[in-house]
Structures are given as C-alpha cells and as structure tokens.
Write a protein that holds these residues in place. Sequence first.
Motif, PDB file in Angstrom:
ATOM      1  N   ALA A 193     -11.632   2.519   7.560  1.00 34.63           N
ATOM      2  CA  ALA A 193     -10.843   1.475   8.225  1.00 34.63           C
ATOM      3  C   ALA A 193      -9.732   1.003   7.278  1.00 34.63           C
ATOM      4  O   ALA A 193      -9.977   0.774   6.095  1.00 34.63           O
ATOM      5  CB  ALA A 193     -11.749   0.311   8.599  1.00 34.63           C
ATOM      6  N   PRO A 194      -8.506   0.866   7.796  1.00 30.66           N
ATOM      7  CA  PRO A 194      -7.394   0.440   6.938  1.00 30.66           C
ATOM      8  C   PRO A 194      -7.324  -1.079   6.783  1.00 30.66           C
ATOM      9  O   PRO A 194      -7.601  -1.808   7.731  1.00 30.66           O
ATOM     10  CB  PRO A 194      -6.168   0.933   7.710  1.00 30.66           C
ATOM     11  N   THR A 195      -6.979  -1.542   5.586  1.00 26.89           N
ATOM     12  CA  THR A 195      -6.697  -2.965   5.394  1.00 26.89           C
ATOM     13  C   THR A 195      -5.358  -3.069   4.672  1.00 26.89           C
ATOM     14  O   THR A 195      -5.121  -2.332   3.720  1.00 26.89           O
ATOM     15  CB  THR A 195      -7.732  -3.639   4.451  1.00 26.89           C
ATOM     16  N   PRO A 196      -4.507  -4.006   5.130  1.00 27.80           N
ATOM     17  CA  PRO A 196      -3.249  -4.213   4.407  1.00 27.80           C
ATOM     18  C   PRO A 196      -3.554  -4.622   2.963  1.00 27.80           C
ATOM     19  O   PRO A 196      -4.539  -5.326   2.717  1.00 27.80           O
ATOM     20  CB  PRO A 196      -2.582  -5.351   5.166  1.00 27.80           C
ATOM     21  N   ALA A 234      -0.834  11.703   7.232  1.00 29.78           N
ATOM     22  CA  ALA A 234      -0.220  12.985   6.861  1.00 29.78           C
ATOM     23  C   ALA A 234      -0.272  13.194   5.348  1.00 29.78           C
ATOM     24  O   ALA A 234      -0.326  14.320   4.863  1.00 29.78           O
ATOM     25  CB  ALA A 234       1.222  13.020   7.350  1.00 29.78           C
ATOM     26  N   GLY A 235      -0.259  12.098   4.577  1.00 30.08           N
ATOM     27  CA  GLY A 235      -0.202  12.204   3.116  1.00 30.08           C
ATOM     28  C   GLY A 235       1.179  11.785   2.649  1.00 30.08           C
ATOM     29  O   GLY A 235       2.185  12.339   3.100  1.00 30.08           O
ATOM     30  N   LEU A 236       1.219  10.789   1.741  1.00 33.36           N
ATOM     31  CA  LEU A 236       2.526  10.289   1.295  1.00 33.36           C
ATOM     32  C   LEU A 236       3.195  11.257   0.333  1.00 33.36           C
ATOM     33  O   LEU A 236       4.395  11.203   0.119  1.00 33.36           O
ATOM     34  CB  LEU A 236       2.359   8.925   0.606  1.00 33.36           C
ATOM     35  N   ARG A 252      -1.579   7.940  -2.328  1.00 37.12           N
ATOM     36  CA  ARG A 252      -1.231   9.212  -1.685  1.00 37.12           C
ATOM     37  C   ARG A 252      -1.528   9.208  -0.189  1.00 37.12           C
ATOM     38  O   ARG A 252      -1.343  10.200   0.482  1.00 37.12           O
ATOM     39  CB  ARG A 252      -2.016  10.360  -2.338  1.00 37.12           C
ATOM     40  N   GLY A 253      -2.089   8.115   0.302  1.00 39.15           N
ATOM     41  CA  GLY A 253      -2.421   8.072   1.727  1.00 39.15           C
ATOM     42  C   GLY A 253      -3.922   8.094   1.929  1.00 39.15           C
ATOM     43  O   GLY A 253      -4.698   7.852   1.002  1.00 39.15           O
ATOM     44  N   GLN A 254      -4.316   8.427   3.155  1.00 39.45           N
ATOM     45  CA  GLN A 254      -5.754   8.407   3.489  1.00 39.45           C
ATOM     46  C   GLN A 254      -6.572   9.290   2.577  1.00 39.45           C
ATOM     47  O   GLN A 254      -7.724   9.023   2.304  1.00 39.45           O
ATOM     48  CB  GLN A 254      -5.944   8.869   4.935  1.00 39.45           C
ATOM     49  N   LYS A 255      -5.956  10.383   2.123  1.00 37.56           N
ATOM     50  CA  LYS A 255      -6.753  11.356   1.359  1.00 37.56           C
ATOM     51  C   LYS A 255      -7.323  10.764   0.069  1.00 37.56           C
ATOM     52  O   LYS A 255      -8.384  11.201  -0.372  1.00 37.56           O
ATOM     53  CB  LYS A 255      -5.944  12.619   1.084  1.00 37.56           C
ATOM     54  N   ASN A 256      -6.632   9.812  -0.573  1.00 34.07           N
ATOM     55  CA  ASN A 256      -7.276   9.172  -1.734  1.00 34.07           C
ATOM     56  C   ASN A 256      -7.597   7.693  -1.465  1.00 34.07           C
ATOM     57  O   ASN A 256      -7.824   6.915  -2.380  1.00 34.07           O
ATOM     58  CB  ASN A 256      -6.470   9.380  -3.024  1.00 34.07           C
ATOM     59  N   GLY A 257      -7.610   7.355  -0.174  1.00 34.48           N
ATOM     60  CA  GLY A 257      -8.060   6.015   0.201  1.00 34.48           C
ATOM     61  C   GLY A 257      -7.036   4.921  -0.049  1.00 34.48           C
ATOM     62  O   GLY A 257      -7.288   3.742   0.180  1.00 34.48           O
TER      63      GLY A 257
END
Length: 698
Positions: free
Chosen positions: A575-578, A532-534, A558-563
């Motif tokens: 793909a997400p990585t902790p 959603a975007g932080l 900021r979330g997925q939008k800036n990786g």
Amino acid sequence: MAALTESVRLETEADVALIIIDNPPVNALSWHVRQGLFDGMNQAVADGAQAIVLICDGRTFIAGADISEFGGGAPEAASLADAQAAMENAPVPVIAAIHGTALGGGLEVALCAHYRVALRSAKFGLPEVNLGLLPGAGGTQRLPRLVGVPKALEMMTSGRHIGTDEALAGGLADEVVDGDTDALRAAALTFATQAVEQGMPLVKVRDRDDKVAEVRGNDQLFADFRASIARKTRGFLAPEYNIRCIEAAVNQPFDEGMAVERKLFLELMTGPQSAAQRYYFFAERAANKIPDIAKDTPVLDIQSCGVLGAGTMGGGIAMNFANVGIPVTIVERDQEALDRGLAVVRKNYERSASRGSIPPEAVDERMGLIAGSTDKADFADCDIVIEAVFEDMELKQSIFRELDEICKPGAMLASNTSALDINEIAAVTSRPESVIGMHFFSPANVMKLLENVRGEKSSDTIVATAMAIGKRIGKVCVMVGVCRGFVGNRMLFMRRIEADRMILEGATPAQVDRVLYDFGFPMGPFAMSDLAGLDIGWKEETSSSSTVREVLCEHGRRGQKNGRGYYTYDPETRAPTPDPEVEQLIRDFAVSQGVEQREVGDDEVLERCLYPMVNEGAKILEEGIAIRGSDIDVVWVNGYGWPVYRGGPMHWADSIGLADVVAKIREYGDRLDGEHWELSPLLARLADEGGQLQQYKN
Ligand code: 3H9
C-alpha cells in the motif's frame, strides 16, 4: 410461409407454427422484429397452431435490443412488452430455439417462452451492464427466478455469457442439441410436439418463487456481493442498479419488481454513463474498419510467430499467440535471460490456472507451444516476427536488417515500439511493405489494446493482417499513423508535462493521483511511474538532478520495486503512503528552479491534466494520425484506463462542450507556456461550428 414484417415470417409444419426472425447481422430487436413477433404470436394462435417455435435465421438468436434505436427515431411499433406478453400468455406451448448468442433483450424474449431448446454452442447473457444499462424487458425479474439470485447477480453485474452446461444446470435451457441450425429446428419441433402430446405445463418464469424465496431476508448476501465487486465496478452506476432490481425481485411481487426495473432502466438510459458506454460500443467496432483497405483484402495466414526479446513485453506477446494455439519461437541474447523470461511466462500461466481462469493442463499445453532459442536464424520460417527489445532506433534498425536477411519472403515484420518512427525502421530493410508497428501495452498478456502503426509503405495485406491477427489474439485493435508516441503515448506525454509542473507549483503527487483516480482512472501518473520504475533510462553516472524523477533516483527511490518512489510502500501490503521526504525534495527542487509554491485546486489539477490531452487528440486528428475521433477514445479506454463511462477523451470533451474546452485551453495557454497549450485549429473550428471530436473522420 407468410411475411409478417420485413424481418419476421411465419411458417407452419404439421400443427406447429414457426416464427422466424431474419434481421442481420445479429437479429437485434428492431421495431419490425418486435412488430413481427407480436403479429406472429397472434396470427399463430388465431390459425389454431398447437405449439409455437421461435427461431432465428443467420448467425445468432436475438442478440438484444437494437442499440442504434436507443436515441429514438424508430417508427411506432408493438412494444417489446406486448410481444413478450403474447408469448408468455399464449394458450399453447411456446418454445425458443436458440443458437449463437441469446443476449440482453434476446434472452429476455426467450425467458418469456415456456421452454428453451439450444444448440450446444449457444451462449446466454444479460450484457446490458456493459452498455451502462440493466435488462429493461423483465430480465432483472425473470432471471433470478429461474437461475437463482447468486447466479443472476454474477451474470448481470459482469455481463458474462454462459455456455449450455451452465444454462442447463440453471434451467435457462431445457434441452441441448448437437449439430447445426437444421438440427436445432428439428429438435425444437420435436420438443413442441411432445409438449403438446404430453400436455406439458405452460411454464411462466414470472410465476416462479422458489429460487428468490430462498434468499428472502438474507441481506448479508447482497452486502457481501456488493463488497466483492466494489473494486472492479468503482464509479459505474449500472452494476448497483442491476443489484437493486434483483433485490426487488426477491422482496416484491413480480409487477412491482417490473416497475422498479422500468424506473431504474429509464434513469440509466437517459444518463451520461450509458450514453458514453453505448457510444463506446460502436466506437470499438468502427475502429476495426480502415476506409482505404477493402474488406476482402487478402490477409496472411499466420501459423507461426517469432518474438524477439523474452522480457516482460516479449513474454507477454508470446503468451497471446500461444493462447490461441499459434506456435511461438522466442529469441533472447543469452540462455540465462531466455530461461528467466520463460520461467516468468510459466509462472503467469500457473497463476492463471490456480485462479481457475485456464484449466490446469493448459499450462503445459501452452508452454509446449513456446520454443526458446538464442539464435535469430530460428525465425526463418515464421509467418510473423515481432521485435520487443529496448527502445533505441539504432538497435531496432540493426535488428530489422538482420530480420530482413533471415526471414522468409512475405513474412510480416513488426516492431513493438511505443514511440519510434516505423518508416525509419522499415527503410533499412529491402521490404518496407512487410514492416508495421504493433504496439502492445504492458502487461501484454492482459491489456486489451493493440495500437497498430501503419508505415508509409506498409502494404494493404500487412495492414489487414495486423488487424486480423490482433482480433484473433483477442485484442481491441486501432490502426494509427506514425508520429512520436503514436496516439496513446503522445497524449500521455502532455498529461505528464502538466502533472510534473503542478507538483513544483504546490500540488502533491498524491493530490494529482487522487484527482485522476476520482475521475475514474485506475491510478494517477505518479503511482504509474512508481509501478513502471523511476530508474528506467536513468544512469547514476550521468544523473544531474535536472528533474524531480532524477532527484528521487539519486536518493535511492526507484519506485515500487524497492518500496520507495513518489510514495513509500508497505513491504507487506504494497500500500502506498505519501512521504514527507519526497514532498521536501520536491519543494527544494522547486526553489532551485525558481518556482514559487501555492495551493493548486483539484479543478485545476484535472483541467491541466486532461485539456492538453484533448488538444493533442485534436492535433492528432488534423494530422491524420488517427482515422477517426472515436479511435482515440478506443485507445484511451483500452490502453490507459480512461473510464469507459466517460467515453474517452474525445467523447468527454464533446460532452462538456467544445466551446467551453476551447475557452479553458486559451485561458491556461495565456499563463502557461508549451506547445501543448497552443490551440489546435481543428478544435477551434469544431467549437465554432458546433461540431464534435468524437464524430470527426479523416
Ligand atoms: C438490450 O437488449 C436492452 C434490453 O434489455 C431492454 C430493451 C427494452 N444492436 O460485435 P460484432 C452490430 S441492450 C445494434 O462485430 P461479433 C455491430 O455494431 C443490448 N447493432 O459481431 C456490428 O455492426 P457493423 C444487449 C448491433 O460476431 C455487427 O452487429 N445486447 C447490436 O463479434 C456485428 O457485431 C448486447 O449488448 C445490437 N444489439 O459479436 C449485445 N449488436 O458490422 C451486443 C451488434 O456495422 N452485441 N450489432 O460494425 C454483441 O455483444 C456482439 O455484437 C455479438 C456478436 C456477441 C452479438
């Protein structure tokens, strides 16, 4: 004409017997239908009929077994297998005449006819998988023998209904007829007469081997198919069991395949997944009914729609209406934002066309139904206007004041708010009776749920119209009352509070997400926040490091939008990585808040995420915000990805046992603070009385 049972009669025309089923609403295979079918076959043969036509009155051919009989309790009657054997082994041609939908047990009956004649509009399918089942009346063995293994795999694991073009090509239909059910009856009788005159063979699908022999030994086909549906069917048992039955159809003689089908059917039927999915089938249909709104309440004839806001939400909402041919006027503040919004809509349509889910010409057709404007005055003639702007009460109120001035009398004024008070919005207009909430879920063109929100003054017509138009645009609708966040988001807030707390106490975002993913959600709360975007609602100037989310935003996450969010995303694959940096930021934040970290077990993660939701659901019910417990489950399955094979939070709590749920809530409530741990009196009472949340009705 002779009545065989309360729902089946026998007629004769020339030398042809007609067995006619009339068991509204969908001609399900209730015990008296099975008995009538069995008796009718025997009677027709004994009477010397030269051919037999099986046909149904009403809106459809047999749409399947009577699901309401599955729990037991139906009187003893002929088994479906007996009736099917009587058809398949009849000494004269048996023709199934199909209109509407031949589904599940209905199609399995038709597969025991020697021939099938269908109306052009008819649909065929084995949707048992959607009830957590597999076709248990020979469908798993007969369908692949008739249509081939690849098609049977696809139909049975998706439950998709196919049309007559596909049915003809696959051999499911032998003849297709235009016109109405009278034309179907006439065509089936003609077919029957020709079959007799021409001495056409009495084809038994069970004896066919060519299509299954084609893939015998081709294990790769099954492996590839399993891989192709793995993501979509994760957690579900039934798709895999359907595949195993088809493997048996390929590798074993018919009767042995039938034994495999029987065994696996019974296993599914007595298991918790199918119980949840069958419950859910009726829950979704019950949600359409609003007790104090009469069935014949007049609804508005919606022929045009206005949408305010061309952002992701507004664009998605507009698409829903254009998809069913309703012209939409979409209004944005300025031309640039409007152009941007319309370009996104076009892109979405183009993507659907490139995937084959809509025909290429539909892109321009649908775009042609969406007119852009920067002037709200263009809403003047719309039958419904849906506002989809930023969540801000003052802004929404000023918009509704304007809409009140602009829109024609009687127009429906809807807000897509996800949490705000509809009554406060309605109060600023001169026509609160025309105002209602229609909470779409993002992306609105994809998500099935429509949470309609009834204001104190919403008129019966507006309430009924919200449900009717929702159905028309293909949504699953639930009517709820006004409270902060309504049903869905109000419960989600509770999960969020505990998820946020637990990462301070020592769980990691990845652990919380994994536990919920393993439970069956498509993603957990932290992955969802990243998506959603932080930075929604976050401002650099006022940021004060008061939450983990603020801290992350302050660190440029900021979330997925800036990786970069709770996770770090691969720029190519997403793909997400902790990320150890995030874990360190959380640890530092916990120290600053005086929270001591420890190991948090997976069980605790699950319980603390889900029990407050159940508790809140019970509070929602006792406040009368939801009409029935099962409505809450419909919201959660369709709007938030609750796995349908666990029924929804209310069904899930019932399946654990409310006494155990209450004990856990009390236990956590003793050591954790927050209103969401204060036990709902309704929940406590139901637990004491041995009641159920899923059956609770207001
Ligand atoms: C099966 O066949 C197992 C076999 O393989 C093995 C046997 C041994 N039973 O959906 P609607 C009711 S499993 C009882 O609003 P539509 C429904 O509850 C079955 N009731 O209408 C509703 O009642 P109400 C495989 C049923 O026009 C009313 O009919 N078959 C059944 O939008 C109208 O329903 C399926 O899974 C049933 N089978 O859609 C098909 N079906 O008015 C399930 C419906 O009181 N059914 N009702 O709320 C459907 O997909 C849709 O109902 C259908 C019509 C497409 C037929």
